[in-house]
Design an enzyme around this catalytic site. Sequence first.
Site, PDB file in Angstrom:
ATOM      1  N   HIS A 167      -1.371  10.959  -0.131  1.00  0.00           N
ATOM      2  CA  HIS A 167      -1.754   9.455  -1.151  1.00  0.00           C
ATOM      3  C   HIS A 167      -2.217   9.825  -2.310  1.00  0.00           C
ATOM      4  CE1 HIS A 167      -4.293   6.559   1.465  1.00  0.00           C
ATOM      5  NE2 HIS A 167      -3.446   6.872   2.493  1.00  0.00           N
TER       6      HIS A 167
ATOM      7  N   ASP B 172       4.142 -14.660  11.098  1.00  0.00           N
ATOM      8  CA  ASP B 172       2.783 -15.155  10.767  1.00  0.00           C
ATOM      9  C   ASP B 172       1.452 -14.051  10.878  1.00  0.00           C
ATOM     10  OD1 ASP B 172      -0.191 -15.678  10.801  1.00  0.00           O
ATOM     11  OD2 ASP B 172       0.408 -17.505  12.244  1.00  0.00           O
TER      12      ASP B 172
ATOM     13  N   GLU C 139       0.679  -1.912  -0.202  1.00  0.00           N
ATOM     14  CA  GLU C 139      -0.309   0.232   0.337  1.00  0.00           C
ATOM     15  C   GLU C 139       1.164   1.007  -0.020  1.00  0.00           C
ATOM     16  OE1 GLU C 139      -3.269   0.465   2.888  1.00  0.00           O
ATOM     17  OE2 GLU C 139      -3.157   2.380   3.002  1.00  0.00           O
TER      18      GLU C 139
ATOM     19  N   LYS D 198      -7.340  -0.425  11.424  1.00  0.00           N
ATOM     20  CA  LYS D 198      -6.492  -0.853  10.308  1.00  0.00           C
ATOM     21  C   LYS D 198      -5.095  -0.540  10.268  1.00  0.00           C
ATOM     22  CE  LYS D 198      -6.009  -1.317   5.893  1.00  0.00           C
ATOM     23  NZ  LYS D 198      -4.800  -0.070   4.353  1.00  0.00           N
TER      24      LYS D 198
END
Length: 437
Positions: free
Chosen positions: A391, A294, A84, A278
């Site tokens: 972004h 993991d 991302e 998130k």
Amino acid sequence: MHKNPISGFSKLSKIRKMQWVVENFFKDPDGVMNELISYWHPGLQSILDGFIENSIGNFPIPLGVAPNFKINGKVYAIPMAIEESSVIAAASSASKFWFDRGGFKAEVIDMKKIGQVHFKWKGDKELLFSEFDKIEKKLREDTKEITASMEERGGGIHSVKLVDFTDKIENLYQIKTEFYTCESMGANFINTILEQFSTTLKNYIVSHDIFAVKDIEIIMSILSNYTPDSIVHSEVSCHVEELINGQSIKNGKLFAEKFHTAVEIARKDPFRATTHNKGIFNGIDAVIIATGNDFRAVEACGHTYAARDGQYRSLSKCEIKNGIFRFWLDIPMAIGTVGGLTRTHPMAKRSLEMLGNPGVQELMKIVASVGLAQNFGAVKSLVTTGIQKGHMKLHLSNILTYLEADTSEKEKIMAYFKDKIVSFSEVKKILDKIRGK
Ligand code: MEV
């Protein structure tokens, strides 16, 4: 087109598997075959193929670096594997911001891991509980060999408890066990012990006359990925006046209050909390992946912890007291610096080397601090400039790569969109114009 199930797929050679895939699912089998092969890694493919089943190639994700992380006074460059855009930019800007304000202070609170044997038994509950000390002794005895080397390193089985679950599921009990697994995440160690526990338990019930009911059903034996007692804390703090930063933060007190409100919203509103967390995992997962750990386990654990009081909340907290802004994160995680991919994936090995080959506690502190930095970077942008500005720059760059723009086209378009809203169709239109289409 493929319609019927294929059997014996896993036994096919790699090339045959690829042929089956490209012939059944693609319009240009030869082209796709060549493309898949072009992603094979000349030196490492057999190692990579060995990690999973039915490997047909690789799925590259970039490995980036966020420099200037000061954690407990030590400076790190952080390897981050992530697809991302803006994540590494935000982490880097937050690390630099806090570098000049004392850095991150992190500590590991505890490292206990958990595993459970779930079983059904219709016998006398009180008897089972009263006998459990003896059963525990036998469980420990029968796993002595498995635990020996972990014990030598200071780990092993910490506690073994019988849990009555019969009020929730008829006749269901659990053997809940806590472990210390030293430098490893410990999944194999824990699961091996639990499976031995289930055999020992079954034998114990069958072979002891005191138990009239011999029929015991082992439902499953597995570690829990929820490890609220394997937890790390990281925090940053400074006087609100010290928060002032160029154009983006002109008034430290106002910024601190707005930031605090943003975190409060995420403490109280699950819709915001999910996005807020998130953002934390943007940073955490990237380091977890880069170091061969993991990320599904770490994510699952973090989200359960975020909902531990019955409502899903932000994992980070913020306070302003006596003019001091404090922002912190407590997050449970089960990770390792040995075992799993940490030493077998060449890039994981290099990532750990970039971090100075930390022990597991140091890695936990690094991971939590990156999560906190990522969260700070995101919320700082949200309450000041908004995130789209940053972004969109990277988004534009990705669109240009997709449209195969050359350097001069890129320069022209970047300049054109400096003060304009980016959209794919608009970029394509301008590019076509430059190309004279
Ligand atoms: C985007 O990947 C992450 C953010 O949405 C996190 C947040 O809103 O706090 C920017």
